[in-house]
Write a protein that holds these residues in place. Sequence first.
Motif, PDB file in Angstrom:
ATOM      1  N   ALA A 367       0.828  -1.210   0.000  1.00 37.84           N
ATOM      2  CA  ALA A 367       0.000   0.000   0.000  1.00 37.84           C
ATOM      3  C   ALA A 367       0.859   1.256   0.000  1.00 37.84           C
ATOM      4  CB  ALA A 367      -0.930  -0.006   1.207  1.00 37.84           C
ATOM      5  N   THR A 368       1.964   1.228   0.716  1.00 38.55           N
ATOM      6  CA  THR A 368       2.822   2.421   0.799  1.00 38.55           C
ATOM      7  C   THR A 368       3.508   2.737  -0.525  1.00 38.55           C
ATOM      8  OG1 THR A 368       4.799   1.173   1.482  1.00 38.55           O
ATOM      9  CG2 THR A 368       3.303   1.917   3.230  1.00 38.55           C
ATOM     10  N   LYS A 369       3.530   1.779  -1.434  1.00 36.89           N
ATOM     11  CA  LYS A 369       4.243   1.964  -2.699  1.00 36.89           C
ATOM     12  C   LYS A 369       3.327   2.324  -3.871  1.00 36.89           C
ATOM     13  CE  LYS A 369       7.896  -1.254  -1.315  1.00 36.89           C
ATOM     14  NZ  LYS A 369       8.591  -2.544  -1.608  1.00 36.89           N
ATOM     15  N   LEU A 370       2.029   2.439  -3.605  1.00 36.04           N
ATOM     16  CA  LEU A 370       1.106   2.784  -4.687  1.00 36.04           C
ATOM     17  C   LEU A 370       1.411   4.176  -5.219  1.00 36.04           C
ATOM     18  CD1 LEU A 370      -2.292   1.474  -3.260  1.00 36.04           C
ATOM     19  CD2 LEU A 370      -0.879   0.424  -5.026  1.00 36.04           C
ATOM     20  N   THR A 371       1.304   4.326  -6.513  1.00 33.42           N
ATOM     21  CA  THR A 371       1.564   5.616  -7.152  1.00 33.42           C
ATOM     22  C   THR A 371       0.262   6.242  -7.619  1.00 33.42           C
ATOM     23  OG1 THR A 371       1.903   4.559  -9.298  1.00 33.42           O
ATOM     24  CG2 THR A 371       3.850   4.902  -7.914  1.00 33.42           C
ATOM     25  N   THR A 372       0.306   7.531  -7.944  1.00 29.22           N
ATOM     26  CA  THR A 372      -0.903   8.278  -8.268  1.00 29.22           C
ATOM     27  C   THR A 372      -1.039   8.603  -9.746  1.00 29.22           C
ATOM     28  OG1 THR A 372       0.235  10.371  -7.858  1.00 29.22           O
ATOM     29  CG2 THR A 372      -0.917   9.372  -6.005  1.00 29.22           C
ATOM     30  N   THR A 373      -0.140   8.118 -10.575  1.00 28.11           N
ATOM     31  CA  THR A 373      -0.166   8.523 -11.976  1.00 28.11           C
ATOM     32  C   THR A 373      -0.113   7.332 -12.921  1.00 28.11           C
ATOM     33  OG1 THR A 373       1.084  10.484 -11.316  1.00 28.11           O
ATOM     34  CG2 THR A 373       0.833  10.108 -13.664  1.00 28.11           C
ATOM     35  N   PRO A 374      -1.271   6.775 -13.299  1.00 28.35           N
ATOM     36  CA  PRO A 374      -1.273   5.729 -14.330  1.00 28.35           C
ATOM     37  C   PRO A 374      -0.738   6.284 -15.642  1.00 28.35           C
ATOM     38  CG  PRO A 374      -3.400   5.876 -13.224  1.00 28.35           C
ATOM     39  CD  PRO A 374      -2.607   7.073 -12.813  1.00 28.35           C
ATOM     40  N   ALA A 375      -0.119   5.446 -16.403  1.00 29.50           N
ATOM     41  CA  ALA A 375       0.488   5.878 -17.658  1.00 29.50           C
ATOM     42  C   ALA A 375      -0.540   6.521 -18.574  1.00 29.50           C
ATOM     43  CB  ALA A 375       1.153   4.692 -18.354  1.00 29.50           C
ATOM     44  N   GLY A 376      -0.246   7.740 -19.002  1.00 32.77           N
ATOM     45  CA  GLY A 376      -1.069   8.395 -20.020  1.00 32.77           C
ATOM     46  C   GLY A 376      -2.417   8.905 -19.555  1.00 32.77           C
ATOM     47  N   PHE A 377      -2.682   8.903 -18.250  1.00 32.78           N
ATOM     48  CA  PHE A 377      -3.989   9.373 -17.769  1.00 32.78           C
ATOM     49  C   PHE A 377      -3.807  10.628 -16.923  1.00 32.78           C
ATOM     50  CE2 PHE A 377      -7.858   9.570 -15.331  1.00 32.78           C
ATOM     51  CZ  PHE A 377      -8.822   9.143 -16.240  1.00 32.78           C
ATOM     52  N   PRO A 378      -4.626  11.668 -17.136  1.00 31.09           N
ATOM     53  CA  PRO A 378      -4.456  12.954 -16.429  1.00 31.09           C
ATOM     54  C   PRO A 378      -5.016  12.930 -15.007  1.00 31.09           C
ATOM     55  CG  PRO A 378      -6.331  13.104 -17.914  1.00 31.09           C
ATOM     56  CD  PRO A 378      -5.717  11.741 -18.141  1.00 31.09           C
ATOM     57  N   MET A 379      -4.416  12.147 -14.120  1.00 29.10           N
ATOM     58  CA  MET A 379      -4.930  12.030 -12.757  1.00 29.10           C
ATOM     59  C   MET A 379      -4.885  13.343 -11.989  1.00 29.10           C
ATOM     60  SD  MET A 379      -6.210   9.071 -11.861  1.00 29.10           S
ATOM     61  CE  MET A 379      -6.054   8.872 -10.102  1.00 29.10           C
ATOM     62  N   PRO A 383      -8.776  15.240  -8.019  1.00 29.11           N
ATOM     63  CA  PRO A 383      -8.268  15.234  -6.634  1.00 29.11           C
ATOM     64  C   PRO A 383      -8.897  14.160  -5.750  1.00 29.11           C
ATOM     65  CG  PRO A 383      -8.792  17.466  -7.362  1.00 29.11           C
ATOM     66  CD  PRO A 383      -9.325  16.545  -8.399  1.00 29.11           C
ATOM     67  N   TRP A 384     -10.195  13.910  -5.908  1.00 32.28           N
ATOM     68  CA  TRP A 384     -10.842  12.892  -5.066  1.00 32.28           C
ATOM     69  C   TRP A 384     -10.208  11.534  -5.297  1.00 32.28           C
ATOM     70  CZ3 TRP A 384     -15.759   9.991  -6.813  1.00 32.28           C
ATOM     71  CH2 TRP A 384     -16.138   9.069  -5.831  1.00 32.28           C
ATOM     72  N   GLN A 385     -10.024  11.165  -6.555  1.00 28.80           N
ATOM     73  CA  GLN A 385      -9.453   9.868  -6.871  1.00 28.80           C
ATOM     74  C   GLN A 385      -8.003   9.764  -6.409  1.00 28.80           C
ATOM     75  OE1 GLN A 385     -11.423  11.687  -8.655  1.00 28.80           O
ATOM     76  NE2 GLN A 385     -12.817  10.507  -9.936  1.00 28.80           N
ATOM     77  N   ARG A 386      -7.254  10.834  -6.537  1.00 25.40           N
ATOM     78  CA  ARG A 386      -5.871  10.826  -6.020  1.00 25.40           C
ATOM     79  C   ARG A 386      -5.877  10.632  -4.511  1.00 25.40           C
ATOM     80  NH1 ARG A 386      -4.570  16.415  -8.000  1.00 25.40           N
ATOM     81  NH2 ARG A 386      -2.814  16.294  -6.571  1.00 25.40           N
ATOM     82  N   GLY A 387      -6.880  11.211  -3.861  1.00 26.27           N
ATOM     83  CA  GLY A 387      -6.977  11.056  -2.414  1.00 26.27           C
ATOM     84  C   GLY A 387      -7.127   9.608  -1.996  1.00 26.27           C
ATOM     85  N   ILE A 388      -7.815   8.809  -2.802  1.00 24.75           N
ATOM     86  CA  ILE A 388      -7.996   7.391  -2.487  1.00 24.75           C
ATOM     87  C   ILE A 388      -6.643   6.693  -2.367  1.00 24.75           C
ATOM     88  CG2 ILE A 388      -8.879   5.203  -3.403  1.00 24.75           C
ATOM     89  CD1 ILE A 388     -11.150   6.889  -4.709  1.00 24.75           C
ATOM     90  N   ILE A 389      -5.740   7.018  -3.274  1.00 22.76           N
ATOM     91  CA  ILE A 389      -4.423   6.383  -3.254  1.00 22.76           C
ATOM     92  C   ILE A 389      -3.614   6.855  -2.053  1.00 22.76           C
ATOM     93  CG2 ILE A 389      -2.253   6.144  -4.530  1.00 22.76           C
ATOM     94  CD1 ILE A 389      -3.864   6.203  -7.089  1.00 22.76           C
ATOM     95  N   HIS A 390      -3.664   8.149  -1.758  1.00 22.44           N
ATOM     96  CA  HIS A 390      -2.920   8.651  -0.591  1.00 22.44           C
ATOM     97  C   HIS A 390      -3.510   8.110   0.707  1.00 22.44           C
ATOM     98  CE1 HIS A 390      -0.122  11.277  -2.649  1.00 22.44           C
ATOM     99  NE2 HIS A 390      -1.103  11.682  -3.426  1.00 22.44           N
ATOM    100  N   PHE A 391      -4.807   7.865   0.748  1.00 18.80           N
ATOM    101  CA  PHE A 391      -5.430   7.249   1.917  1.00 18.80           C
ATOM    102  C   PHE A 391      -4.886   5.836   2.115  1.00 18.80           C
ATOM    103  CE2 PHE A 391      -9.209   4.823   3.605  1.00 18.80           C
ATOM    104  CZ  PHE A 391      -9.162   5.333   4.895  1.00 18.80           C
ATOM    105  N   ALA A 392      -4.754   5.090   1.030  1.00 24.41           N
ATOM    106  CA  ALA A 392      -4.209   3.733   1.122  1.00 24.41           C
ATOM    107  C   ALA A 392      -2.758   3.765   1.592  1.00 24.41           C
ATOM    108  CB  ALA A 392      -4.304   3.040  -0.242  1.00 24.41           C
ATOM    109  N   ARG A 393      -1.978   4.689   1.043  1.00 19.99           N
ATOM    110  CA  ARG A 393      -0.572   4.815   1.467  1.00 19.99           C
ATOM    111  C   ARG A 393      -0.499   5.131   2.962  1.00 19.99           C
ATOM    112  NH1 ARG A 393       3.478   6.023  -2.254  1.00 19.99           N
ATOM    113  NH2 ARG A 393       4.300   7.630  -0.851  1.00 19.99           N
ATOM    114  N   LEU A 394      -1.379   6.025   3.399  1.00 19.26           N
ATOM    115  CA  LEU A 394      -1.383   6.409   4.815  1.00 19.26           C
ATOM    116  C   LEU A 394      -1.687   5.209   5.707  1.00 19.26           C
ATOM    117  CD1 LEU A 394      -2.993   9.611   6.285  1.00 19.26           C
ATOM    118  CD2 LEU A 394      -3.342   7.409   7.388  1.00 19.26           C
TER     119      LEU A 394
END
Length: 553
Positions: A367-379, A383-394
């Motif tokens: 979980a701590t290694k998840l990234t927020t930028t899939p290839a070629g997608f304007p993440m 912001p809400w969806q990016r928050g999901i990943i940072h929540f998992a990292r946390l």
Amino acid sequence: MNNYKQMATASLLVASLVLSCRETQKPMLAKEISAINLKTGKVVLCGPEDKGVGKVSFIISGDDSTSKQFNFGIALLHSFEYDEAEKVFAQIIHRDPQIAMAYWGVAMCNFHPLWTPPEQPELIKGNKALEIARSINAKTNRESDYIQALSAYYKNWEKLDHRTRCLQYEEAMRKLSEKYPNDKEAAIFYALALDAAADPADKTYTKQRKAGQILNSLYPNAPYHPGVVHYIIHTYDYPELAHLALPAAEKYASVAPSSAHAQHMPSHIFTRLGMWDESIASNLASIEAARCYAQSAGIKGVWDEELHAMDYVVYAYLQKKDLKSAKQQWDHLNTFKEASPPNLKGAYTFAAIPVRYVLENRLWKEATKLTTTPAGFPMQQFPWQRGIIHFARLLGFVHLDQVDSAKQELGILKQLQQELLDKQKTYYANQVAIQINAAEGWILWKEGKPAAALEKMQLAADMEDKTEKHPVTPGEVLPARELLGDLYLEMKAPEKALAAYQANLEKHPNRYNGLQGAAQSASLCGNKELADFYARQLRAVTAADGKSIAGAP
């Protein structure tokens, strides 16, 4: 005799004037139509040879051929096949620019009431289409009323927010349906307007229940109408109401077999009821239909409808503990270089699938290694969806006792929440706020502050209970009340943990971790009978070829 000749001459004169008017309007309309930039081309559908999309009977001006084609477009519209429906209405306009309701159809295709609010280009297109529709004289009073009702949504779109305009449209459709009590389509579109205008904070579901009454009254005489069965599902897509939509969910895919959305939509109800096998079958069919459509339509990259179904099927696989199948979907997700369109659905799937996999399986290091930028997608646009990943990292850092790193992720979550507030995206900001409170609760627990930790985690659970999930998601990546149960277990308070898990299972039936947590808590409480009950439920849920029990436990 002279009077007859005078009348005949006058009639011919009127007819010639009408024809002359229509002819003089043609070049003017041609310019205005060109400015709309209508979607054109061959209508693309994937499914049985008869391309079944359901049965619709919407009476409009025009010959039999026009009426038949219009109803085909309306059937597509009712299954949210907006691009293909717009092509149908564009074909009608090309053949006869004086069919006013075809422009209304274009405007409806760009409204999409239950999806993400239309962006500026869609609002401009819909508004221009309605301007043309209003300018055409050759239409009935009923058609004028339909056009004016939809104009209530597009009016002042530059100044008024989406919800205000949805409420205006709802009121306009109420008046229209009352004016034409025998018009089935008016009633169906009014029910849709009610669902679109429903207040997410209204736990009495006033508008949804009213829409349900309308649709259920129509269903016996219109069992193959795609709008009726489809909107029943949307109307009851809530934990407390989902059981009411099960018959419609079991039927919709067969009503409109050539719609990828119709293959997927029943899984909203199957998910609400914890029917994982049914949800998997529904979404695998949707994925296949979506791939076929994307290939046939020449879509570059993965179509968002496939991504949407992928998130739902991964969620179901994880509840059955079918990790192999879930991981295959995640691996396939990682092969995509481009998504079309790059919208909220795609962004959510790119964030949610990896997060679900690691959090449901308690893979904290991963979980701590998840990234927020899939290839070629304007993440960065989401912001809400990016928050999901940072929540998992946390959560990963918290469970690895790396509190400082967890606090860094918390800071990012707060920045994302503020970004959403600045953009007046209050619903999404609230979703991040729930994660912030849950995150702070776990950080406080690790800092040795149990009372403060429970206060924050309880707040997160209460906030989530009062907030409906977004239609884009099958469910939260980890329900807050389930997380509260996890926290109580860590605090060695199994009685309170059991209560939390049980409360969560009422809203999220047959969730694997909810059942497992309830079984463990009951065992720690010395309640062997209850522990065995939840253990049996776990075995039933994870059975390879079993059918889920709707609503159990």
